[in-house]
Design a protein around this motif. Structure first.
Motif, PDB file in Angstrom:
ATOM      1  N   LEU A 248       7.600 -12.481  69.157  1.00 38.35           N
ATOM      2  CA  LEU A 248       8.690 -11.838  68.476  1.00 38.35           C
ATOM      3  C   LEU A 248       8.674 -12.579  66.840  1.00 38.35           C
ATOM      4  CD1 LEU A 248      11.777 -11.613  70.935  1.00 38.35           C
ATOM      5  CD2 LEU A 248      10.434  -9.732  69.583  1.00 38.35           C
ATOM      6  N   PHE A 249       8.500 -14.099  67.056  1.00 38.26           N
ATOM      7  CA  PHE A 249       8.479 -14.821  66.055  1.00 38.26           C
ATOM      8  C   PHE A 249       7.276 -14.546  64.794  1.00 38.26           C
ATOM      9  CE2 PHE A 249       6.832 -18.503  63.582  1.00 38.26           C
ATOM     10  CZ  PHE A 249       7.874 -18.693  62.940  1.00 38.26           C
ATOM     11  N   ILE A 250       6.069 -14.019  65.490  1.00 37.56           N
ATOM     12  CA  ILE A 250       5.058 -13.741  64.838  1.00 37.56           C
ATOM     13  C   ILE A 250       5.119 -12.472  63.916  1.00 37.56           C
ATOM     14  CG2 ILE A 250       2.471 -13.188  64.927  1.00 37.56           C
ATOM     15  CD1 ILE A 250       2.204 -15.455  66.962  1.00 37.56           C
ATOM     16  N   VAL A 251       5.783 -11.639  64.722  1.00 34.79           N
ATOM     17  CA  VAL A 251       5.782 -10.158  64.411  1.00 34.79           C
ATOM     18  C   VAL A 251       6.681 -10.058  63.325  1.00 34.79           C
ATOM     19  CG1 VAL A 251       6.256  -7.950  64.825  1.00 34.79           C
ATOM     20  CG2 VAL A 251       4.864  -9.026  66.593  1.00 34.79           C
ATOM     21  N   PHE A 252       8.127 -10.794  63.742  1.00 32.44           N
ATOM     22  CA  PHE A 252       9.368 -10.315  62.881  1.00 32.44           C
ATOM     23  C   PHE A 252       9.708 -11.565  61.940  1.00 32.44           C
ATOM     24  CE2 PHE A 252       9.825  -7.752  66.640  1.00 32.44           C
ATOM     25  CZ  PHE A 252      10.219  -6.657  65.868  1.00 32.44           C
ATOM     26  N   ALA A 253       8.668 -12.577  61.653  1.00 34.52           N
ATOM     27  CA  ALA A 253       9.250 -13.826  60.883  1.00 34.52           C
ATOM     28  C   ALA A 253       7.900 -14.219  60.168  1.00 34.52           C
ATOM     29  CB  ALA A 253       9.689 -14.777  61.708  1.00 34.52           C
TER      30      ALA A 253
END
Length: 326
Positions: free
Chosen positions: A54-59
């Motif tokens: 989630l961090f890589i994809v959305f941040a």
């Protein structure tokens, strides 16, 4: 016979003098790839992998993509063909120095920060000192009262203050009229619009900082004040030589979060003035938002990263000035 006896004595002496075997020799070697260690690693990765995805994809990826976009001429019409945009290098960043709206927004933001941050810190510290030395029974009541604006929606606060600043029915001009003063049209006058927004921002932020400073004041060693009293220091002497040095870490924290917040001020002019009149309340963050709305995605990203660089520089300066003495 004597020779055999001497040999026995030498053998016994050597056995007595020989050092005992080390504990490491008797400790069995730890086997690599122990099943328990592998299970811990698998459990750790299984728990952190969803967050990492989630961090890589959305941040992380959006940040990298927006930074790369700041070096292109990407516009809203290029959404369907994002890989056909042109690489323009630092042209977007160079244009910041010739764009009059960006320059006006930078001046407004600088005024907002230079006036707002010191005044907010000063008033918050004064309130915190008063709460720390005032009536204990009412301390909780005042803490809640001062902190309430910080947890209130900024949109609601801006709407209320917009009505307070209304030229005809506003409470401020009504109060001024009682003493024979004709109040200005605060938000539509180029000379008073930005000061009016600054006053509202200071009022909203002093409460949260006052609570933080109050916590810092209560952590100051009371023996320092007693020693200062013995040396004949008055209120100002204690405040200057005991309170301020002891509060440097807390002051640094307050200055950093206030400076970062004021450099990004957006909601206040968005709700109250829409950047007017004559762009006198236009901020850098607001101009980045406007450029994104115009479809200039690359230029909007360049404005945002230029603002990020200024935030980093201001934070470094604050750390240099307010760094606690070691």
């Amino acid at each position: 016979r004597h020779l055999r006896r001497n040999r026995a004595v030498v053998s016994a002496t050597a056995t007595a003098v020989a050092p005992p075997p080390s504990a490491a020799e008797h400790t069995p070697k730890k086997r690599r790839g122990h099943p328990g260690a592998r299970q811990q690693r698998v459990a750790g990765w299984s728990l952190t992998t969803p967050f990492m995805i989630l961090f890589i994809v959305f941040a992380a990826l959006p940040v990298v993509a927006s930074f790369a976009m700041s070096f292109t001429d990407m516009r809203s019409t290029d959404i369907s063909t994002p890989f056909d945009v042109n690489f323009v290098g630092f042209r977007n960043y160079a244009h910041l120095f010739t764009d009059e709206k960006v320059q006006q927004a930078a001046i407004n933001t600088a005024i907002f920060v230079v006036i707002g941050v010191p005044v907010t810190l000063f008033l918050s510290l004064i309130i915190a000192v008063g709460l720390n030395s005032g009536v204990r029974r009412l301390a909780t009541f005042f803490r809640v009262g001062y902190y309430l604006p910080a947890i209130t929606s900024i949109v609601a606060v801006a709407v209320v203050w917009k009505y307070l600043y209304a030229p005809d029915i506003g409470l401020i001009n009504t109060a001024l009229a009682k003493i024979g003063i004709t109040g200005p049209d605060w938000l539509n006058n180029p000379n008073t619009a930005l000061p009016a927004v600054i006053i509202m921002a200071i009022w909203r932020n002093i409460g949260s900082l006052a609570v933080i400073f109050l916590a810092g004041l209560q952590a100051v060693d009371r023996q320092l004040y007693e020693a200062a009293s013995v040396d004949g220091a008055g209120f100002w002497g204690k405040f200057r030589y005991v309170t301020i040095p002891s509060m440097r870490p807390t002051l640094l924290f307050g200055a950093v979060i206030t400076g970062v917040g004021y450099l990004q001020f957006f909601e206040e002019p968005f709700v109250m003035t829409q950047g007017g009149p004559l762009n006198r309340t236009l901020s850098v963050a607001y101009e980045s938002y406007n450029q994104f709305g115009y479809g200039n995605y690359g230029y909007s990203a360049a404005i945002a990263y230029a603002l990020f660089l200024v935030i980093v520089i201001l934070t470094v300066i604050q750390f240099k000035v307010l760094k606690p003495n070691t």
